[in-house]
Design an enzyme around this catalytic site. Structure first.
Site, PDB file in Angstrom:
ATOM      1  CE1 TYR A 124       3.716  -7.131  -5.374  1.00 51.87           C
ATOM      2  CE2 TYR A 124       5.749  -7.621  -6.157  1.00 51.87           C
ATOM      3  CZ  TYR A 124       4.741  -6.630  -5.547  1.00 51.87           C
ATOM      4  OH  TYR A 124       4.857  -5.349  -5.184  1.00 51.87           O
ATOM      5  CE  LYS A 171      -9.186  -1.328   0.119  1.00 56.58           C
ATOM      6  NZ  LYS A 171      -9.311   0.088   0.650  1.00 56.58           N
ATOM      7  CG  ASP A 204      -7.819   2.048   2.797  1.00 52.50           C
ATOM      8  OD1 ASP A 204      -7.901   1.143   3.736  1.00 52.50           O
ATOM      9  OD2 ASP A 204      -8.833   2.426   1.955  1.00 52.50           O
ATOM     10  CG  ASP A 228       6.964  -4.080  -3.003  1.00 48.64           C
ATOM     11  OD1 ASP A 228       8.154  -3.330  -2.490  1.00 48.64           O
ATOM     12  OD2 ASP A 228       6.915  -4.093  -4.131  1.00 48.64           O
TER      13      ASP A 228
END
Ligand code: NAI
Length: 334
Positions: A124, A171, A204, A228
């Site tokens: 972002y 991740k 995930d 988010d």
């Protein structure tokens, strides 16, 4: 003494849900002096921006704001005013509590978790450019300072809220440097909080676990993008975007807003569910020290939702925004 609070009604369903929230807070007798300011689509023509300087400065001065959603064009156009507000006011911690609501039918019971999202950097940062025609680049920025302070925020919040476990979502198997830094800071912070259990999950796999066994989670600590996405997922566990509250917190300012956006598909029809913004306003009342009023309103909300006679269409009912708000006001007085 009255609390001075900035109210930004916002775009789309924003003015409708804001009117519902004001009606409940005024009806519940909370002494708030609202300073209503426009931002979003309404200010573009007059000020050439969605986020005029005087709005940012007034929030900085008063320290507290309640905000409706602001529309951001997809793919092209101006940068997000939401992201701008969080950055300019350094609202670095986004807190999104998600709790099963009695009477709101979902696939799950006993969901009670909190998403803590880093709010100022990551993907972002909005730094994008075209390298050569047909190749574009978006930079994911992670700083040790931001990673450390969001970890500290999460652990301190866990202690204060009596929560037991923090899981970092990441991740770092792919983004070894950026998410690796996030994890290193979280692990180092965890060492100073031996009373809070700490764990990690790849985002995930965490998404799958969240839809299978959401009751296993307590606090989810996320960098900006994962937070988010995960907070919309977790809103879905308890009845959808209409009921999920949020807070953006910094050292000197706090801005409260629902998780949902401006919902152009239902805007202007008086159908929107104001619960998300109403529960965000309760977080604001907690922040202002108005704990009793916050609890009274939450009880009113839960009563109306459980009774099921005045719920909005997203929850299977037929009530409009203000009919629901009136029912909450009545329930607060019982
Ligand atoms: P959205 O959250 O506005 O809507 C998604 C779906 O949920 C729609 O079907 C909508 O009708 C429904 N919904 C949302 N809030 C609801 C409510 N209170 N009551 C009943 N139904 C509700 O997400 P979308 O469509 O992706 O985004 C629309 C705009 O909002 C975009 O410009 C986006 O950038 C902006 N947005 C702004 C946010 C903010 O100001 N914090 C947060 C998220 C999106």
């Amino acid at each position: 003494m009255a609390h001075n609070v900035v109210l930004i009604p916002g775009d789309g369903i924003g003015p409708e849900v804001s009117a519902g929230v004001r009606r409940v807070l005024d009806g519940a007798g909370v002494d708030i002096q609202w300073v209503e300011l426009e931002a979003g689509a309404a200010t573009i023509e007059q000020y050439g921006t969605q986020l005029p300087d005087h709005v940012v400065e007034t929030i900085r001065k008063l320290g507290v704001a309640l905000k409706g959603p602001l529309t951001t064009p997809i793919g092209t156009g101006f940068a997000s005013a939401n992201v701008g507000l969080r950055k300019r006011l350094d609202l670095y911690a986004c807190l999104r509590p998600v709790r099963s609501i009695p009477g709101v039918k979902t696939r799950y019971e006993n969901v009670d978790l909190v998403v803590v999202r880093e709010n100022t950097e990551g993907l972002y940062s909005g730094i994008e450019h075209e390298v050569v025609p047909g190749v574009v680049e978006s930079l994911k920025i992670s700083t040790e300072r931001a990673c450390r302070r969001i970890s500290e925020f999460a652990f301190n919040y866990a202690r204060k809220a009596g929560r037991k476990r923090i899981t970092s979502l990441h991740k770092a198997n792919i983004m070894k440097m950026t998410d690796g830094l996030f994890l290193r800071c979280a692990r180092e912070t965890a060492e100073r909080f031996p009373d809070i259990q700490y764990g990690e999950l790849i985002v995930d796999a965490a998404s799958m676990r969240l839809v299978q066994h959401p009751e296993q989670f307590d606090i989810l600590l996320c960098e900006n993008l994962y937070g988010d996405i995960i907070s919309d997922l977790t809103a879905g566990l308890i009845g959808g975007l209409g009921v999920a509250p949020g807070a953006n917190l910094g050292e000197t300012c706090a801005l409260f807003e629902a998780v949902h956006g401006s919902a152009p598909d239902i805007a202007g029809r008086g159908l929107a569910n104001p619960t998300g913004m109403l529960l965000s306003a309760c977080l604001m009342l907690d922040h202002l020290g108005e704990i009793t009023a916050a609890e009274r309103i939450r009880r009113g909300v839960y009563h109306v939702l459980e009774e099921g006679k005045h719920t909005t269409r997203d929850l299977g009912g037929t009530a409009g925004t203000l009919e629901y708000a009136d029912a909450v006001v009545a329930a607060c007085q019982e």
